[in-house]
Design a protein around this motif. Structure first.
Motif, mmCIF file in Angstrom:
data_model
loop_
_atom_site.group_PDB
_atom_site.id
_atom_site.type_symbol
_atom_site.label_atom_id
_atom_site.label_comp_id
_atom_site.label_asym_id
_atom_site.label_seq_id
_atom_site.Cartn_x
_atom_site.Cartn_y
_atom_site.Cartn_z
ATOM 1 N N LYS A 96 2.213 -0.757 -19.464
ATOM 2 C CA LYS A 96 2.289 0.597 -18.916
ATOM 3 C C LYS A 96 2.832 0.546 -17.494
ATOM 4 O O LYS A 96 2.279 -0.119 -16.625
ATOM 5 N N ILE A 97 3.939 1.244 -17.262
ATOM 6 C CA ILE A 97 4.583 1.256 -15.948
ATOM 7 C C ILE A 97 3.888 2.284 -15.042
ATOM 8 O O ILE A 97 3.734 3.445 -15.413
ATOM 9 N N ILE A 98 3.453 1.851 -13.875
ATOM 10 C CA ILE A 98 2.797 2.739 -12.912
ATOM 11 C C ILE A 98 3.770 3.135 -11.800
ATOM 12 O O ILE A 98 3.917 4.310 -11.483
ATOM 13 N N PHE A 99 4.441 2.167 -11.203
ATOM 14 C CA PHE A 99 5.426 2.455 -10.162
ATOM 15 C C PHE A 99 6.755 1.798 -10.521
ATOM 16 O O PHE A 99 6.787 0.643 -10.919
ATOM 17 N N LYS A 100 7.835 2.565 -10.371
ATOM 18 C CA LYS A 100 9.177 2.052 -10.677
ATOM 19 C C LYS A 100 10.115 2.397 -9.537
ATOM 20 O O LYS A 100 10.386 3.574 -9.279
ATOM 21 N N ASN A 101 10.558 1.359 -8.829
ATOM 22 C CA ASN A 101 11.488 1.512 -7.705
ATOM 23 C C ASN A 101 11.019 2.593 -6.728
ATOM 24 O O ASN A 101 11.750 3.503 -6.363
ATOM 25 N N CYS A 102 9.777 2.450 -6.302
ATOM 26 C CA CYS A 102 9.146 3.437 -5.412
ATOM 27 C C CYS A 102 9.456 3.109 -3.951
ATOM 28 O O CYS A 102 9.358 1.959 -3.531
ATOM 29 N N ASN A 103 9.828 4.150 -3.186
ATOM 30 C CA ASN A 103 10.132 3.985 -1.765
ATOM 31 C C ASN A 103 9.348 5.016 -0.955
ATOM 32 O O ASN A 103 9.395 6.215 -1.253
ATOM 33 N N LEU A 104 8.612 4.557 0.068
ATOM 34 C CA LEU A 104 7.812 5.443 0.903
ATOM 35 C C LEU A 104 7.820 4.934 2.345
ATOM 36 O O LEU A 104 7.893 3.727 2.585
ATOM 37 N N SER A 105 7.714 5.883 3.287
ATOM 38 C CA SER A 105 7.551 5.522 4.686
ATOM 39 C C SER A 105 6.352 6.297 5.220
ATOM 40 O O SER A 105 6.354 7.533 5.227
ATOM 41 N N LEU A 106 5.290 5.577 5.630
ATOM 42 C CA LEU A 106 4.039 6.196 6.069
ATOM 43 C C LEU A 106 3.811 5.919 7.549
ATOM 44 O O LEU A 106 4.002 4.790 8.013
ATOM 45 N N ASN A 107 3.384 6.942 8.258
ATOM 46 C CA ASN A 107 3.044 6.803 9.675
ATOM 47 C C ASN A 107 1.599 6.308 9.788
ATOM 48 O O ASN A 107 0.694 6.859 9.156
ATOM 49 N N SER A 108 1.358 5.286 10.585
ATOM 50 C CA SER A 108 0.025 4.684 10.682
ATOM 51 C C SER A 108 -0.984 5.579 11.414
ATOM 52 O O SER A 108 -2.159 5.243 11.496
ATOM 53 N N ARG A 109 -0.533 6.736 11.952
ATOM 54 C CA ARG A 109 -1.453 7.659 12.613
ATOM 55 C C ARG A 109 -1.821 8.842 11.708
ATOM 56 O O ARG A 109 -2.624 9.687 12.090
ATOM 57 N N TRP A 110 -1.218 8.909 10.527
ATOM 58 C CA TRP A 110 -1.499 10.012 9.613
ATOM 59 C C TRP A 110 -2.906 9.940 9.032
ATOM 60 O O TRP A 110 -3.484 8.854 8.878
ATOM 61 N N LYS A 111 -3.427 11.115 8.693
ATOM 62 C CA LYS A 111 -4.637 11.223 7.875
ATOM 63 C C LYS A 111 -4.149 11.649 6.494
ATOM 64 O O LYS A 111 -3.889 12.820 6.257
ATOM 65 N N LEU A 112 -4.028 10.686 5.618
ATOM 66 C CA LEU A 112 -3.292 10.877 4.368
ATOM 67 C C LEU A 112 -4.233 10.973 3.175
ATOM 68 O O LEU A 112 -5.069 10.099 2.959
ATOM 69 N N LYS A 132 -10.965 10.937 13.316
ATOM 70 C CA LYS A 132 -10.233 9.671 13.301
ATOM 71 C C LYS A 132 -8.769 9.909 12.943
ATOM 72 O O LYS A 132 -8.366 11.008 12.570
ATOM 73 N N GLN A 133 -7.978 8.857 13.013
ATOM 74 C CA GLN A 133 -6.602 8.891 12.550
ATOM 75 C C GLN A 133 -6.242 7.519 11.996
ATOM 76 O O GLN A 133 -6.906 6.528 12.259
ATOM 77 N N GLY A 134 -5.229 7.478 11.178
ATOM 78 C CA GLY A 134 -4.791 6.206 10.617
ATOM 79 C C GLY A 134 -5.586 5.787 9.396
ATOM 80 O O GLY A 134 -6.218 4.733 9.401
ATOM 81 N N PHE A 135 -5.558 6.625 8.348
ATOM 82 C CA PHE A 135 -6.238 6.252 7.107
ATOM 83 C C PHE A 135 -5.585 6.970 5.924
ATOM 84 O O PHE A 135 -4.881 7.973 6.077
ATOM 85 N N ILE A 136 -5.833 6.429 4.759
ATOM 86 C CA ILE A 136 -5.412 7.037 3.505
ATOM 87 C C ILE A 136 -6.656 7.117 2.626
ATOM 88 O O ILE A 136 -7.384 6.139 2.488
ATOM 89 N N VAL A 137 -6.943 8.295 2.077
ATOM 90 C CA VAL A 137 -8.162 8.482 1.312
ATOM 91 C C VAL A 137 -7.839 9.048 -0.066
ATOM 92 O O VAL A 137 -7.092 10.023 -0.191
ATOM 93 N N VAL A 138 -8.373 8.407 -1.092
ATOM 94 C CA VAL A 138 -8.290 8.927 -2.459
ATOM 95 C C VAL A 138 -9.556 9.731 -2.711
ATOM 96 O O VAL A 138 -10.664 9.199 -2.609
#
Length: 505
Positions: free
Chosen positions: A17-33, A164-170
């Motif tokens: 099962k393919i989850i990611f295919k040729n994925c490109n992203l640019s994330l800022n380390s100060r974002w609250k994502l 805070k800043q600089g995190f990614i939350v699911v």
């Protein structure tokens, strides 16, 4: 300011099962994502790839330290006190820095010196977050921190992350995401992208985009139908024209001779060429339509088979409480509750106040009363002919879907149709539950409950692990069929939409 650059990312599960295919992203380390997407689309997988817990193809470049929540803590480590264990888990942070972060999360010196394994799940989560945010130049990867947390703790953690800043939350908690993030990373059927704003702004844009795509799709369908009709006519004309090459009646067609065959052949060739051009245009329109419709998250309507109880209340509690047999301590004050057909009662309260114990007392009321650690006091009445459908808090089912279907005497075709609507893939039908994600297992439990005709549906934290789309499906279904329900759930959005009564412990 630092960035996290992801380029050419490819990842597949061992089953192909393919989850990611040729994925490109640019994330800022100060974002609250905040990360959103359906169960099984790869949210947790992305976090584990970022912190190198999984093998992948592609490149991830950054000069910040990526740390994953929650920490993996074994039984021996859980016997250490909190502050020492967190210093061990995050050696780049000083003890005083961790203690400062603990204080921001409401953990005092006394709790910081307690054995980690003796803390509640909510307290453990706060301790681990304090250690992660104690370091500088880090980007924290937080995986579903709100599961099993009461509203008070969710608000505390949300306010902490807001500062805070600089995190990614699911997280699938809509209110929590609204309060804590300033960017959304959406993982969809055929794309992955980042959008500025909180959950609500992203969701409104998503709905507008999907509605536009659906209208475009309807337009393309009409065009495709029109092109198909033209292509079919060209094919019929070409066949008829070609058939006139062989044989002719000299009396009815006196102006025709053998040289006419060449003219007819050229005309047929021209018609076939026109037909092929139409087919190319047709295929282009089909490809264009499919590329648009791929990312539309359609929500199939769910069905429910509730029973209406005609002989009075489905459940009655009067002066009811539960006491610990060892400490003789009451879990909550005496409560009075009457549940009638059509009532949807939400039970709320902090972790440890007795919500799940109350649910289990109701479920087990037809068994031996008063046995075990907890003793029921007061009146708890459920008529003997009332049928209950129950979903437990933990997604701890085992075995295959086929076994679950047979054990619960459920209709196989209805079971698989329901799971398909809930987004459980056909490939998962042959797997054991132990191989599935927590979200997929919870969907199987929900499907089993929905297919059970019952007078009352008793669900204990049904939204744990479920994605935002499935939550919306369930809410629409409940509003349509109006079943009788008793629900423990910390999702404020669900309560606002469907509750008719609330019981606060």
């Amino acid at each position: 300011m630092s960035t996290i650059e992801i380029s050419g990312l490819n990842f597949s599960y061992p089953d192909g099962k393919i989850i990611f295919k040729n994925c490109n992203l640019s994330l800022n380390s100060r974002w609250k994502l905040g990360v959103v997407g359906k169960n099984g689309t790869g949210k947790t997988t992305l976090l584990k790839i970022l912190c190198k817990k999984l093998n992948y193809e592609g490149n991830i470049n950054t000069n910040v330290d990526l740390k994953y929540f929650p920490y993996e803590i074994n039984e021996r480590e859980s016997q250490l006190n909190c502050i020492d264990l967190m210093c061990k888990k995050n050696p780049s942070a000083e003890k005083w820095q961790i203690a400062c972060e603990m204080e921001h999360l409401g953990i005092g010196n006394e709790d910081a010196c307690r054995e980690f394994g003796k803390l509640s799940s909510g307290e453990q989560m706060k301790v681990m977050l304090s250690a992660l945010f104690a370091s500088e130049n880090t980007f924290i990867l937080i995986d579903e921190p709100t599961n099993h947390l009461d509203r008070k703790t969710r608000e505390l953690v949300g306010n902490y992350l807001k500062s805070k800043q600089g995190f990614i939350v699911v997280s699938h908690d809509r209110n929590f995401l609204n309060d804590t993030v300033d960017h959304i990373l959406a993982i969809e059927k055929n794309s992955i992208y980042v959008q500025s704003g909180n959950f609500s702004s992203w969701y409104e844009n998503k709905k507008r985009s999907d509605n536009f795509t659906i209208r475009q799709n309807e337009k393309y369908n009409k065009e495709i139908k029109h092109l198909k009709n033209i292509a079919r006519k060209k094919e019929i004309w070409a066949e008829k024209n070609e058939n006139t090459k062989i044989g002719f009646d000299p009396i009815r067609e006196p102006d025709r001779c053998k040289d006419t065959r060449g003219f007819i052949g050229a005309k047929t060739k021209k018609l076939n060429s026109q037909k092929k051009n139409f087919e190319k245009r047709l295929q282009f329109q089909i490809d264009k339509k499919e590329s648009l419709i791929n990312n539309v998250e359609s929500l199939d309507d769910l069905k429910l088979y509730p029973l209406f109880y005609k002989h009075g209340s489905v459940l009655t509690l009067k002066n009811f409480t539960i006491k610990n047999a060892l400490s003789e301590k009451q879990l909550f004050n005496e409560i009075d509750l009457q549940v009638n057909s059509g009532d949807r009662v939400f039970i709320t309260g902090e972790n440890g106040c007795g919500k799940t114990t109350l649910i289990k007392s109701i479920i087990n009321s037809r068994k031996i009363s008063g046995a075990g650690i907890y003793i029921n006091q007061g009146l708890l009445k459920i008529p003997s002919d009332v049928i209950i459908s129950y979903v437990s808090q933990k997604a701890d089912i085992k075995g295959s879907i086929f076994k679950l279907q047979k054990d619960n005497n459920l209709n196989a075709s209805l079971m698989f149709a329901m799971l398909d609507k809930l987004g459980v893939s056909r490939e998962d039908f042959t797997k054991n539950a132990e191989e599935m994600s927590d979200g997929q297992r919870k969907k199987i439990m929900i499907a089993s409950s929905l297919l059970t005709p019952a007078h009352i549906y008793i669900w204990d934290e049904p939204y744990n692990y479920l994605d935002i789309y499935t939550r919306a499906q369930i809410e629409e279904m409940i509003l349509e069929y109006k079943p009788t329900m008793l629900i423990v759930e910390h999702d404020k959005e669900m309560e606002n939409k469907i509750a008719t009564k609330c019981l606060a412990l």
